[in-house]
Design a protein around this motif. Structure first.
Motif, PDB file in Angstrom:
ATOM      1  N   GLN A  34      10.975  40.472  58.284  1.00 33.52           N
ATOM      2  CA  GLN A  34      12.007  39.502  58.627  1.00 33.52           C
ATOM      3  C   GLN A  34      11.627  38.799  59.917  1.00 33.52           C
ATOM      4  OE1 GLN A  34      15.668  41.610  59.124  1.00 33.52           O
ATOM      5  NE2 GLN A  34      14.904  42.887  60.753  1.00 33.52           N
ATOM      6  N   GLY A  35      12.219  37.647  60.117  1.00 38.59           N
ATOM      7  CA  GLY A  35      11.937  36.921  61.333  1.00 38.59           C
ATOM      8  C   GLY A  35      12.372  35.486  61.225  1.00 38.59           C
ATOM      9  N   GLN A  36      12.241  34.775  62.315  1.00 34.24           N
ATOM     10  CA  GLN A  36      12.608  33.378  62.368  1.00 34.24           C
ATOM     11  C   GLN A  36      11.354  32.531  62.464  1.00 34.24           C
ATOM     12  OE1 GLN A  36      15.521  33.757  65.712  1.00 34.24           O
ATOM     13  NE2 GLN A  36      16.652  32.358  64.378  1.00 34.24           N
ATOM     14  N   ILE A  37      11.420  31.366  61.861  1.00 31.98           N
ATOM     15  CA  ILE A  37      10.327  30.416  61.952  1.00 31.98           C
ATOM     16  C   ILE A  37      10.731  29.382  62.986  1.00 31.98           C
ATOM     17  CG2 ILE A  37       8.957  28.725  60.705  1.00 31.98           C
ATOM     18  CD1 ILE A  37       9.523  30.419  58.185  1.00 31.98           C
ATOM     19  N   GLU A  38       9.922  29.242  64.004  1.00 29.29           N
ATOM     20  CA  GLU A  38      10.261  28.373  65.130  1.00 29.29           C
ATOM     21  C   GLU A  38      10.426  26.919  64.694  1.00 29.29           C
ATOM     22  OE1 GLU A  38       8.761  29.130  68.822  1.00 29.29           O
ATOM     23  OE2 GLU A  38       7.968  31.099  68.352  1.00 29.29           O
ATOM     24  N   ALA A  39      11.265  26.211  65.402  1.00 33.06           N
ATOM     25  CA  ALA A  39      11.569  24.808  65.083  1.00 33.06           C
ATOM     26  C   ALA A  39      10.305  23.950  65.097  1.00 33.06           C
ATOM     27  CB  ALA A  39      12.592  24.271  66.068  1.00 33.06           C
ATOM     28  N   GLU A  40       9.350  24.282  65.944  1.00 32.62           N
ATOM     29  CA  GLU A  40       8.106  23.506  66.026  1.00 32.62           C
ATOM     30  C   GLU A  40       7.305  23.554  64.730  1.00 32.62           C
ATOM     31  OE1 GLU A  40       9.037  24.966  70.199  1.00 32.62           O
ATOM     32  OE2 GLU A  40       8.879  25.923  68.257  1.00 32.62           O
ATOM     33  N   LEU A  41       7.516  24.581  63.918  1.00 35.25           N
ATOM     34  CA  LEU A  41       6.780  24.723  62.665  1.00 35.25           C
ATOM     35  C   LEU A  41       7.520  24.101  61.483  1.00 35.25           C
ATOM     36  CD1 LEU A  41       5.533  28.395  63.035  1.00 35.25           C
ATOM     37  CD2 LEU A  41       4.262  26.288  63.448  1.00 35.25           C
ATOM     38  N   GLN A  42       8.696  23.574  61.707  1.00 32.34           N
ATOM     39  CA  GLN A  42       9.487  23.044  60.599  1.00 32.34           C
ATOM     40  C   GLN A  42       9.312  21.540  60.489  1.00 32.34           C
ATOM     41  OE1 GLN A  42      13.167  24.846  59.819  1.00 32.34           O
ATOM     42  NE2 GLN A  42      12.720  26.591  61.111  1.00 32.34           N
ATOM     43  N   PRO A  43       9.493  20.925  59.339  1.00 29.02           N
ATOM     44  CA  PRO A  43       9.953  21.532  58.097  1.00 29.02           C
ATOM     45  C   PRO A  43       8.818  22.294  57.408  1.00 29.02           C
ATOM     46  CG  PRO A  43       9.510  19.231  57.714  1.00 29.02           C
ATOM     47  CD  PRO A  43       9.296  19.484  59.196  1.00 29.02           C
ATOM     48  N   ILE A  44       9.178  23.292  56.660  1.00 24.70           N
ATOM     49  CA  ILE A  44       8.224  24.116  55.927  1.00 24.70           C
ATOM     50  C   ILE A  44       7.906  23.431  54.600  1.00 24.70           C
ATOM     51  CG2 ILE A  44       7.857  26.347  54.822  1.00 24.70           C
ATOM     52  CD1 ILE A  44       9.862  27.435  56.906  1.00 24.70           C
ATOM     53  N   ARG A  45       6.621  23.299  54.295  1.00 17.29           N
ATOM     54  CA  ARG A  45       6.213  22.677  53.041  1.00 17.29           C
ATOM     55  C   ARG A  45       5.831  23.699  51.995  1.00 17.29           C
ATOM     56  NH1 ARG A  45       1.730  18.748  54.991  1.00 17.29           N
ATOM     57  NH2 ARG A  45       1.347  20.557  56.260  1.00 17.29           N
ATOM     58  N   ALA A  46       5.379  24.872  52.424  1.00 18.58           N
ATOM     59  CA  ALA A  46       4.943  25.900  51.477  1.00 18.58           C
ATOM     60  C   ALA A  46       5.124  27.272  52.106  1.00 18.58           C
ATOM     61  CB  ALA A  46       3.482  25.698  51.094  1.00 18.58           C
ATOM     62  N   LEU A  47       5.365  28.237  51.263  1.00 17.74           N
ATOM     63  CA  LEU A  47       5.500  29.624  51.695  1.00 17.74           C
ATOM     64  C   LEU A  47       4.599  30.457  50.803  1.00 17.74           C
ATOM     65  CD1 LEU A  47       7.107  31.747  53.396  1.00 17.74           C
ATOM     66  CD2 LEU A  47       8.626  31.904  51.434  1.00 17.74           C
ATOM     67  N   ARG A  48       3.787  31.288  51.410  1.00 18.80           N
ATOM     68  CA  ARG A  48       2.878  32.135  50.644  1.00 18.80           C
ATOM     69  C   ARG A  48       3.119  33.583  51.034  1.00 18.80           C
ATOM     70  NH1 ARG A  48      -3.446  31.088  50.163  1.00 18.80           N
ATOM     71  NH2 ARG A  48      -2.646  29.713  48.563  1.00 18.80           N
ATOM     72  N   LEU A  49       3.351  34.419  50.041  1.00 16.93           N
ATOM     73  CA  LEU A  49       3.516  35.855  50.245  1.00 16.93           C
ATOM     74  C   LEU A  49       2.251  36.528  49.737  1.00 16.93           C
ATOM     75  CD1 LEU A  49       5.367  38.262  50.969  1.00 16.93           C
ATOM     76  CD2 LEU A  49       6.079  38.260  48.583  1.00 16.93           C
ATOM     77  N   VAL A  50       1.568  37.235  50.607  1.00 17.86           N
ATOM     78  CA  VAL A  50       0.322  37.899  50.246  1.00 17.86           C
ATOM     79  C   VAL A  50       0.579  39.388  50.130  1.00 17.86           C
ATOM     80  CG1 VAL A  50      -2.049  38.366  50.953  1.00 17.86           C
ATOM     81  CG2 VAL A  50      -1.016  36.142  51.461  1.00 17.86           C
ATOM     82  N   VAL A  51       0.276  39.953  48.966  1.00 19.90           N
ATOM     83  CA  VAL A  51       0.429  41.382  48.725  1.00 19.90           C
ATOM     84  C   VAL A  51      -0.937  42.024  48.921  1.00 19.90           C
ATOM     85  CG1 VAL A  51       1.110  43.144  47.064  1.00 19.90           C
ATOM     86  CG2 VAL A  51       2.302  40.933  47.113  1.00 19.90           C
ATOM     87  N   GLN A  52      -1.012  42.957  49.864  1.00 20.97           N
ATOM     88  CA  GLN A  52      -2.298  43.549  50.203  1.00 20.97           C
ATOM     89  C   GLN A  52      -2.479  44.967  49.691  1.00 20.97           C
ATOM     90  OE1 GLN A  52      -2.447  42.973  54.447  1.00 20.97           O
ATOM     91  NE2 GLN A  52      -3.078  40.858  54.211  1.00 20.97           N
ATOM     92  N   SER A  53      -1.456  45.498  49.006  1.00 27.89           N
ATOM     93  CA  SER A  53      -1.590  46.833  48.433  1.00 27.89           C
ATOM     94  C   SER A  53      -0.653  46.955  47.237  1.00 27.89           C
ATOM     95  CB  SER A  53      -1.258  47.917  49.467  1.00 27.89           C
ATOM     96  OG  SER A  53       0.074  47.789  49.892  1.00 27.89           O
ATOM     97  N   ASP A  54      -0.916  47.931  46.374  1.00 28.27           N
ATOM     98  CA  ASP A  54      -0.065  48.170  45.212  1.00 28.27           C
ATOM     99  C   ASP A  54       1.294  48.700  45.656  1.00 28.27           C
ATOM    100  OD1 ASP A  54      -2.074  47.390  43.518  1.00 28.27           O
ATOM    101  OD2 ASP A  54      -2.785  49.431  43.143  1.00 28.27           O
ATOM    102  N   SER A  55       2.326  48.313  44.912  1.00 29.59           N
ATOM    103  CA  SER A  55       3.674  48.772  45.233  1.00 29.59           C
ATOM    104  C   SER A  55       4.534  48.749  43.985  1.00 29.59           C
ATOM    105  CB  SER A  55       4.288  47.864  46.299  1.00 29.59           C
ATOM    106  OG  SER A  55       5.600  48.280  46.585  1.00 29.59           O
ATOM    107  N   ASP A  56       5.491  49.658  43.906  1.00 27.35           N
ATOM    108  CA  ASP A  56       6.417  49.718  42.779  1.00 27.35           C
ATOM    109  C   ASP A  56       7.742  49.033  43.086  1.00 27.35           C
ATOM    110  OD1 ASP A  56       4.607  51.165  41.232  1.00 27.35           O
ATOM    111  OD2 ASP A  56       5.312  53.082  42.003  1.00 27.35           O
ATOM    112  N   VAL A  57       7.811  48.264  44.156  1.00 26.43           N
ATOM    113  CA  VAL A  57       9.071  47.628  44.548  1.00 26.43           C
ATOM    114  C   VAL A  57       8.967  46.109  44.415  1.00 26.43           C
ATOM    115  CG1 VAL A  57       9.724  49.508  46.095  1.00 26.43           C
ATOM    116  CG2 VAL A  57       8.422  47.596  46.971  1.00 26.43           C
ATOM    117  N   TRP A  58      10.132  45.462  44.420  1.00 23.66           N
ATOM    118  CA  TRP A  58      10.221  44.014  44.303  1.00 23.66           C
ATOM    119  C   TRP A  58      10.341  43.376  45.673  1.00 23.66           C
ATOM    120  CZ3 TRP A  58      10.217  41.305  39.695  1.00 23.66           C
ATOM    121  CH2 TRP A  58      10.252  42.070  38.553  1.00 23.66           C
ATOM    122  N   VAL A  59      10.089  42.096  45.723  1.00 23.91           N
ATOM    123  CA  VAL A  59      10.262  41.314  46.941  1.00 23.91           C
ATOM    124  C   VAL A  59      11.421  40.347  46.715  1.00 23.91           C
ATOM    125  CG1 VAL A  59       9.223  39.583  48.447  1.00 23.91           C
ATOM    126  CG2 VAL A  59       7.838  41.459  47.560  1.00 23.91           C
TER     127      VAL A  59
END
Length: 65
Positions: A34-59
């Motif tokens: 969790q966290g906030q994205i600073e105003a200087e980085l907005q507006p956001i055009r794309a969001l990428r979630l990178v999974v680096q290990s196997d998991s049995d849970v959802w995002v």
């Protein structure tokens, strides 16, 4: 932009940049990311979630304005 460059470079950068040019905002710690994205980085055009290990849970992603 110039502001974004200041956030990811210099003597004490606040963020890292991935090999693909994405700004890394955070990562999962103890199953939570969790966290906030600073105003200087907005507006956001794309969001990428990178999974680096196997998991049995959802995002779950949510947006607040």
């Amino acid at each position: 932009t110039l502001v974004q460059e200041k956030l990811v470079s210099g003597s004490s950068p606040r963020y890292k940049v991935s090999d693909n040019g994405y700004i890394i905002i955070g990562m999962f710690e103890d199953g939570v990311a969790q966290g906030q994205i600073e105003a200087e980085l907005q507006p956001i055009r794309a969001l990428r979630l990178v999974v680096q290990s196997d998991s049995d849970v959802w995002v779950l992603l949510s947006e607040k304005r």
